[in-house]
Design an enzyme around this catalytic site. Sequence first.
Site, PDB file in Angstrom:
ATOM      1  CE  LYS A 196      74.096  71.054  34.355  1.00 61.89           C
ATOM      2  NZ  LYS A 196      72.936  70.645  33.595  1.00 61.89           N
TER       3      LYS A 196
ATOM      4  CD  GLU B  45      68.919  65.261  46.570  1.00 66.14           C
ATOM      5  OE1 GLU B  45      68.518  64.434  45.717  1.00 66.14           O
ATOM      6  OE2 GLU B  45      68.166  66.035  47.170  1.00 66.14           O
TER       7      GLU B  45
ATOM      8  NE  ARG C 208      69.125  78.223  34.074  1.00 66.49           N
ATOM      9  CZ  ARG C 208      69.126  78.524  35.357  1.00 66.49           C
ATOM     10  NH1 ARG C 208      68.874  79.772  35.750  1.00 66.49           N
ATOM     11  NH2 ARG C 208      69.370  77.600  36.255  1.00 66.49           N
TER      12      ARG C 208
ATOM     13  NE  ARG D  15      66.668  76.088  35.634  1.00 70.97           N
ATOM     14  CZ  ARG D  15      65.742  76.223  34.678  1.00 70.97           C
ATOM     15  NH1 ARG D  15      64.476  76.012  34.945  1.00 70.97           N
ATOM     16  NH2 ARG D  15      66.092  76.577  33.459  1.00 70.97           N
TER      17      ARG D  15
ATOM     18  CE  LYS E 258      70.689  71.373  36.530  1.00 67.94           C
ATOM     19  NZ  LYS E 258      69.656  71.106  35.518  1.00 67.94           N
TER      20      LYS E 258
ATOM     21  CB  CYS F 192      65.000  68.491  31.978  1.00 65.95           C
ATOM     22  SG  CYS F 192      64.612  69.473  33.457  1.00 65.95           S
TER      23      CYS F 192
ATOM     24  CB  CYS G 132      63.453  73.686  31.877  1.00 63.57           C
ATOM     25  SG  CYS G 132      64.989  72.839  31.526  1.00 63.57           S
TER      26      CYS G 132
ATOM     27  CE1 TYR H  46      77.141  72.630  25.702  1.00 66.33           C
ATOM     28  CE2 TYR H  46      78.251  73.246  27.740  1.00 66.33           C
ATOM     29  CZ  TYR H  46      77.092  72.929  27.052  1.00 66.33           C
ATOM     30  OH  TYR H  46      75.892  72.888  27.713  1.00 66.33           O
TER      31      TYR H  46
ATOM     32  CB  SER I  70      76.805  76.927  29.160  1.00 61.27           C
ATOM     33  OG  SER I  70      76.009  77.348  30.255  1.00 61.27           O
TER      34      SER I  70
ATOM     35  CB  CYS J 207      63.241  71.537  35.840  1.00 62.21           C
ATOM     36  SG  CYS J 207      64.676  72.541  35.369  1.00 62.21           S
TER      37      CYS J 207
HETATM   38  C1  PBG Z   1      68.122  72.199  32.773  1.00 63.30           C
HETATM   39  C2  PBG Z   1      69.541  72.128  32.342  1.00 63.30           C
HETATM   40  C3  PBG Z   1      70.501  73.085  32.606  1.00 63.30           C
HETATM   41  C4  PBG Z   1      71.666  72.673  31.994  1.00 63.30           C
HETATM   42  C5  PBG Z   1      71.412  71.454  31.404  1.00 63.30           C
HETATM   43  N1  PBG Z   1      70.087  71.132  31.635  1.00 63.30           N
HETATM   44  C6  PBG Z   1      70.495  74.339  33.304  1.00 63.30           C
HETATM   45  C7  PBG Z   1      69.538  74.818  34.238  1.00 63.30           C
HETATM   46  O1  PBG Z   1      69.259  74.194  35.263  1.00 63.30           O
HETATM   47  O2  PBG Z   1      69.058  75.909  33.943  1.00 63.30           O
HETATM   48  C8  PBG Z   1      72.948  73.447  32.029  1.00 63.30           C
HETATM   49  C9  PBG Z   1      73.960  73.079  31.060  1.00 63.30           C
HETATM   50  C10 PBG Z   1      75.026  74.084  30.887  1.00 63.30           C
HETATM   51  O3  PBG Z   1      75.025  75.176  31.489  1.00 63.30           O
HETATM   52  O4  PBG Z   1      75.916  73.803  30.086  1.00 63.30           O
HETATM   53  N2  PBG Z   1      67.538  71.014  33.110  1.00 63.30           N
HETATM   54 ZN    ZN Z   2      65.368  71.571  33.397  1.00 60.82          ZN
END
Ligand code: PBG
Ligand code: ZN
Length: 279
Positions: A203, A188, A160, A172, A150, A71, A73, A268, A229, A81
């Site tokens: 996710k 998708e 983040r 986003r 996602k 990605c 970002c 995690y 997270s 992203c």
């Molecule tokens: C961004 C990305 C995100 C996560 C993994 N890669 C979050 C977002 O879209 O801001 C989230 C992972 C998590 O919250 O554990 N490409």
């Molecule tokens: Zn990203």
Amino acid sequence: MPGVFQLALAEVAEEAQQACDLGLQAVLLFGIPNEKDDQAKSAYADNGIVQQAIRAIKARCPELVVITDVCLCEYMSHGHCGVTRVDGEHFHVLNDESVALLTKTALSHAAAGADLVAPSDMMDGRIGAIREALDANGFDQTGIMSYAAKFASVFYGPFREAAESPPQFGDRRSYQMDSANAREALREAALDLEEGADILLVKPALPYLDILWQVRERFGKPTAVYHVSGEFAMVKAGAERGYFDERAAVLEIMTSLKRGGADLIVTYWAKELAEWTRP
Ligand code: PBG
Ligand code: ZN
């Protein structure tokens, strides 16, 4: 996040060794570069942080499967992203320009030795573009784990912060999916499969168990789920306040993700789980 740390390059091989010793099969790498800019140059630099981490891990634990987040970002000064264009009060994420940079990033990860690349950006057509570029450059054995479904979610908040990648303007929602829309998620996923995805990922996890189940049932392909997270943080906070026992809660959640169809779980708690479930 409690117990979750950014690692320096010098520490990453040791961490991988620990994962291996615990019996874990794979790691998923995210990078935090020194320099951010509006072309995400550090994302596809030969000596980028993730590229170096892949080499360090493969030198120490060649059998550990290395999956890399693909990605932009974390590497963009604005935290989106993809490549953005701002017109007055509006901003656009430019799909095809973004796909070109994501493809370069995926190729550089494959060249460094990644086993699977995992695009998490949600641009259109990126799986096909990455598959084609990998094949054309001799990386036909490098797999793609696609973040197929996602959703735009509040549960990414702690990540983040940890990854130093919150968007500096806007949100986003133009590229991540609407949590109310299950059918779009399945469309998708179907597109990503047609374009060459090897693993489909859903996710976040618990609020989207229905999507996970449908993706697994409908396509019958290896299916992954990412327990994110914010989901992690909720359980940590609840356990810290004494509302329930952390280990029991985690085992119940992970069991439900398996029951819901997950072949792979990104979590995690991987190291703790390996210990808790050791035969
Ligand atoms: C961004 C990305 C995100 C996560 C993994 N890669 C979050 C977002 O879209 O801001 C989230 C992972 C998590 O919250 O554990 N490409
Ligand atoms: Zn990203």
